[in-house]
Enzyme design. Structure first.
Site, PDB file in Angstrom:
ATOM      1  N   ARG A  21       0.853  -1.199   0.000  1.00 48.57           N
ATOM      2  CA  ARG A  21       0.000   0.000   0.000  1.00 48.57           C
ATOM      3  C   ARG A  21       0.881   1.240   0.000  1.00 48.57           C
ATOM      4  O   ARG A  21       0.645   2.203  -0.716  1.00 48.57           O
ATOM      5  CB  ARG A  21      -0.950   0.023   1.208  1.00 48.57           C
ATOM      6  CG  ARG A  21      -1.600   1.397   1.373  1.00 48.57           C
ATOM      7  CD  ARG A  21      -2.810   1.455   2.290  1.00 48.57           C
ATOM      8  NE  ARG A  21      -2.747   0.614   3.448  1.00 48.57           N
ATOM      9  CZ  ARG A  21      -2.050   0.873   4.569  1.00 48.57           C
ATOM     10  NH1 ARG A  21      -1.339   1.989   4.671  1.00 48.57           N
ATOM     11  NH2 ARG A  21      -2.070   0.032   5.581  1.00 48.57           N
ATOM     12  N   LYS A  57      -8.152   6.087 -19.319  1.00 51.67           N
ATOM     13  CA  LYS A  57      -8.400   6.609 -20.656  1.00 51.67           C
ATOM     14  C   LYS A  57      -7.146   6.482 -21.531  1.00 51.67           C
ATOM     15  O   LYS A  57      -6.651   5.389 -21.695  1.00 51.67           O
ATOM     16  CB  LYS A  57      -8.924   8.044 -20.540  1.00 51.67           C
ATOM     17  CG  LYS A  57      -9.945   8.250 -19.406  1.00 51.67           C
ATOM     18  CD  LYS A  57     -11.264   7.524 -19.617  1.00 51.67           C
ATOM     19  CE  LYS A  57     -12.137   7.466 -18.373  1.00 51.67           C
ATOM     20  NZ  LYS A  57     -12.447   8.723 -17.728  1.00 51.67           N
ATOM     21  N   TYR A  64     -15.660  17.164 -15.330  1.00 49.27           N
ATOM     22  CA  TYR A  64     -16.080  15.754 -15.398  1.00 49.27           C
ATOM     23  C   TYR A  64     -17.178  15.495 -14.358  1.00 49.27           C
ATOM     24  O   TYR A  64     -17.062  15.927 -13.205  1.00 49.27           O
ATOM     25  CB  TYR A  64     -14.856  14.870 -15.144  1.00 49.27           C
ATOM     26  CG  TYR A  64     -15.171  13.406 -15.058  1.00 49.27           C
ATOM     27  CD1 TYR A  64     -15.529  12.683 -16.194  1.00 49.27           C
ATOM     28  CD2 TYR A  64     -15.114  12.724 -13.844  1.00 49.27           C
ATOM     29  CE1 TYR A  64     -15.827  11.342 -16.125  1.00 49.27           C
ATOM     30  CE2 TYR A  64     -15.405  11.375 -13.762  1.00 49.27           C
ATOM     31  CZ  TYR A  64     -15.767  10.688 -14.909  1.00 49.27           C
ATOM     32  OH  TYR A  64     -16.054   9.360 -14.820  1.00 49.27           O
ATOM     33  N   ASP A  82      -6.920  18.662 -14.599  1.00 49.87           N
ATOM     34  CA  ASP A  82      -7.306  17.341 -15.097  1.00 49.87           C
ATOM     35  C   ASP A  82      -6.875  17.269 -16.563  1.00 49.87           C
ATOM     36  O   ASP A  82      -7.427  17.954 -17.422  1.00 49.87           O
ATOM     37  CB  ASP A  82      -8.828  17.170 -14.966  1.00 49.87           C
ATOM     38  CG  ASP A  82      -9.279  15.752 -15.304  1.00 49.87           C
ATOM     39  OD1 ASP A  82      -8.583  15.063 -16.066  1.00 49.87           O
ATOM     40  OD2 ASP A  82     -10.350  15.344 -14.801  1.00 49.87           O
TER      41      ASP A  82
HETATM   42  C1  LIG Z   1     -12.864   9.182 -16.407  1.00 47.91           C
HETATM   43  C2  LIG Z   1     -12.477  10.536 -15.951  1.00 47.91           C
HETATM   44  C3  LIG Z   1     -12.210  10.807 -14.597  1.00 47.91           C
HETATM   45  C4  LIG Z   1     -12.396   9.758 -13.503  1.00 47.91           C
HETATM   46  O1  LIG Z   1     -11.552   8.673 -13.645  1.00 47.91           O
HETATM   47  P1  LIG Z   1     -11.924   7.154 -13.203  1.00 47.91           P
HETATM   48  O2  LIG Z   1     -10.709   6.404 -13.613  1.00 47.91           O
HETATM   49  O3  LIG Z   1     -13.153   6.757 -13.933  1.00 47.91           O
HETATM   50  O4  LIG Z   1     -12.142   7.172 -11.727  1.00 47.91           O
HETATM   51  C5  LIG Z   1     -11.821  12.093 -14.254  1.00 47.91           C
HETATM   52  N1  LIG Z   1     -11.711  13.070 -15.187  1.00 47.91           N
HETATM   53  C6  LIG Z   1     -11.971  12.845 -16.494  1.00 47.91           C
HETATM   54  C7  LIG Z   1     -11.847  13.959 -17.464  1.00 47.91           C
HETATM   55  C8  LIG Z   1     -12.371  11.582 -16.910  1.00 47.91           C
HETATM   56  O5  LIG Z   1     -12.645  11.388 -18.208  1.00 47.91           O
END
Ligand SMILES: *Cc1c(COP(=O)(O)O)cnc(C)c1O
Length: 386
Positions: free
Chosen positions: A49, A198, A101, A173
């Site tokens: 962890r 992603k 998001y 982000d």
């Molecule tokens: C998918 C996404 C998130 C969240 O990520 P997870 O891996 O689904 O928890 C945050 N910001 C953006 C822009 C995203 O596309």
């Protein structure tokens, strides 16, 4: 050997780092715990962890690509967002974009409702609103550019300067572009984070997150919290995401090439009202995209004529595109934000952010462009038949 170029850094991450067997690819360490060398004589890792060799290799690779000091790998993208919240006390003010998001919007609004911090939601392209929000001296300002799903851009460098003038930390982000197309730390931001689910992993088989800080001290503080609250990513997910990372620059190149053609095809299609794509010269963020990004990305959205019925017919008649949440995988995906990714938002907030029921978002994959266009052409034609 120069590893300043992003493709080289991505491919070379963890290569030839195994002192025991000379494994070319960084091995995966699944062990939850590590022996001490002797009494009170710890090794680099003691408990997974807190620290894990596979995760550390992936974290260093991302930190290098984002040109930051400390990388922290989290179990999900939302865990990375939640980790940033650990920096906040009850009197601290946070500013988030109105079109961030959906999951981030839900997290910030619900934690604020419970009194964990104060929150202002603004349209960050509304100068007046932004100036007024910053005048209240926030502790943290969240940016997301381009935004999901409308691909709105904000000037990261300019807003970061204004935030730093009032002592606010800036977290960006960068999920929609990846470090292959945008490096927010070089534009002044303090923290950059991703859902590695992603583009970074890119193969739709990992849910994960990562966060990189510009400064060492902030990174260490966040790494302490990541261990404390127990949101660090698994060794196996780190291994897969590192594997995906190696092809990020080539994948992105193909994604973008395809997206450009899809955007051009959709632009004048009679079944479509409007296409949101920063590569268009008439997109309000086009000049800014050219300045702060090294490409226009491969996400786009559009409004179908005929409302939700036409959207349904479009989805029913596609075969190459898969109807699914998520984005950034090699396969083409299509989604309906108002009933899917943004269903967690209240209707008023959703409409305020411009997310209508006619809006469709696509993540353009790396399949052959002729097959992608043929599928869309067929689906759109059917969408207009009564
Ligand atoms: C998918 C996404 C998130 C969240 O990520 P997870 O891996 O689904 O928890 C945050 N910001 C953006 C822009 C995203 O596309």
């Amino acid at each position: 050997m120069s590893i300043n170029k992003i493709s080289t850094a991505a491919v070379q991450a963890g290569i030839n780092t195994d002192p025991h067997h000379g494994a070319v690819v960084a091995p995966i360490y699944l062990s939850s715990t590590y022996s001490l060398k002797g009494f009170n004589d710890k090794r680099e890792f003691d408990y997974s962890r807190t620290g894990n060799p596979t995760r550390a290799t992936f974290a260093q690779a991302i930190a290098k690509l984002e040109q930051g000091s400390v990388g922290i790998v989290t179990s999900t993208g939302m865990a990375a967002v939640h980790l940033i919240c650990q920096l906040l006390s009850t009197d601290d003010l946070v500013v988030i974009p109105h079109d961030c998001y959906g999951g981030s919007f839900r997290l910030f609004t619900h934690l604020a409702k419970r009194g964990q911090f104060k929150l202002i939601v603004v349209d960050q392209n509304d100068q007046q609103a932004l100036v007024e929000a910053l005048a209240q001296k926030p502790k943290l300002v969240l940016l997301e550019s381009p935004s999901n799903p409308l691909l709105r851009l904000v000037d990261i460098e300019k807003i970061t300067k204004a935030c730093h003038n009032v002592g606010a930390l800036v977290a960006v982000d960068n999920t929609f572009l990846s470090p292959a197309l945008q490096q927010p730390l070089l534009l002044g931001a303090d923290i950059v984070f991703h859902s590695t689910t992603k583009y970074i992993n890119g193969h739709s088989d990992v849910v994960g997150g990562v966060l990189v800080t510009k400064e060492q001290a902030l990174g260490e503080e966040l790494a302490w919290w990541a261990n404390c609250i127990g949101i660090t990513g698994s060794a196996f997910d780190s291994f897969l995401a590192l594997r995906g990372l190696k092809t990020l620059p080539v994948r992105i190149r193909q994604h973008q090439e395809n997206a450009e053609q899809v955007a051009a095809f959709l632009k004048h299609h009679t079944a479509i009202d409007v296409v949101y794509y920063p590569g268009f010269t008439d997109h309000p963020g086009h000049e800014l995209a050219k300045k702060q990004q090294s490409g226009f990305g491969a996400m786009l959205s559009f409004e179908v004529i005929g409302g939700v019925n036409a959207v349904k017919k479009l989805f029913d008649n596609l075969s190459l595109f898969t109807l699914a949440q998520s984005l950034g995988g090699v396969e083409s995906l299509i989604s309906h934000p108002s009933t899917m990714t943004h269903a967690g938002m209240e209707e008023a907030a959703r409409l305020e952010a411009g997310i209508t029921d006619s809006l469709v978002r696509i993540s353009v994959g790396i399949e052959d462009i002729e097959d992608i266009l043929a599928d869309l052409a067929h689906g759109l034609k059917q969408s207009q038949i009564a």
